[in-house]
Write an enzyme that holds these catalytic residues in place. Structure first.
Site: not given
Length: 290
Positions: A15, A155, A203, A101, A99
């Site tokens: 990522e 995202n 994404d 991202n 968490r």
């Protein structure tokens, strides 16, 4: 178009590619593998993180930021890969069970960080059952400004050239939204800009010099190049099942890098960092200003 695997490394969940133009270096992460990676020339450096890491962004001060589950940390780039020297910079999202991202810096070098319910188990994916995520802006002095709440899977973080709009996806909605940025820096509610679409979910993304948005399509095996009006201009087929994000790099910013994740289909290049030459340059990535 012929894609090339840049390295032999295969990520579990690659990522957040970042191209640092001053040093001609590519930064990216393996979230599940807890690795922060940097490619300079043919040399790959790997720092093993103590927690899941979602982004790895160099700073103007010479170190880098890594977004870990427990907070945003500074990483000493001279520290050894198996013993990284980390210093807590700030805790943007104190919500238990969340968490980090998506993360990216705007033109002023401020870090924008999207968080979500942790969906990574002990080798298995956990279901998203809470829209507990948020979007936060972090200034160079570590001040945190909450911008959005109730997010599923944040995202794509890109801004219009005039800095009046934010393009931001929630993959749980399979939609990319456009938020107008108020003069005080807060965001207006998002308006659907693109999606859902039959070729996977949205994404990470990159923007080219013409203002077109290149969006990685999770489970779609492609990138979509989107016009400013939110229309599909081009479909770029990929040899991986789950592309996760992309960035423009190289001396002329015409090398497109794509990160990817492992998938149940077990395609040979799943998890690879891919590259290809394209016909339009991209925008420069912005370092963190601190």
């Amino acid at each position: 178009m012929e894609w090339t695997a840049v390295t032999e490394h295969r990520a579990q969940l690659g990522e957040s590619p970042f191209w640092d133009a001053p040093t001609q270096a590519l930064y990216w992460v393996d979230i599940t593998g807890r690795q922060a990676l940097r490619l300079i020339g043919a040399n790959v450096q790997i720092w093993q993180m103590p927690e899941h890491v979602s982004a790895f962004i160099p700073c103007e001060s010479g170190d880098a930021l890594v977004t870990l589950s427990s907070g945003v940390y500074r990483l000493d780039l001279d520290s050894p890969g198996l013993e990284p020297r980390l210093t807590l910079f700030c805790i943007a999202d104190p919500q238990p069970g969340n968490r980090a991202n998506e993360a990216r810096c705007d033109a002023q070098g401020r870090l924008w960080l999207g968080t979500m319910q942790n969906n990574i188990g002990q080798g298995e994916d956990l279901p998203i059952v809470h829209r507990s995520g948020g979007l936060f802006r972090i200034d160079r002095d570590a001040r945190v400004m909450p911008l959005l709440r109730g997010l599923g899977i944040p995202n794509t973080l890109l801004w219009s050239d005039d800095a009046t709009s934010l393009y931001f996806a929630d993959s749980l909605d399979r939609t990319i939204y456009r938020h107008f940025i108020r003069p005080d820096g807060s965001l207006e509610p998002g308006r659907p800009w693109f999606g859902p679409h039959e070729r996977g979910g949205p994404d990470g993304s990159a923007m080219d010099a013409m203002g077109y948005l290149w969006n990685a399509r999770w489970d779609g095996s492609c990138l979509l190049r989107l016009t400013l009006q939110g229309q599909v201009d081009r479909v770029i087929e990929l040899p991986v099942s789950r592309p996760t994000s992309c960035v423009f790099g190289g001396e002329d910013l015409k090398t497109l890098y794509v990160t990817s994740a492992a998938s149940p289909l077990n395609h040979p290049l799943d998890g690879a960092l891919l590259s290809i030459r394209v016909d339009v340059p991209g925008n420069v990535c912005q370092r963190f200003a601190g």
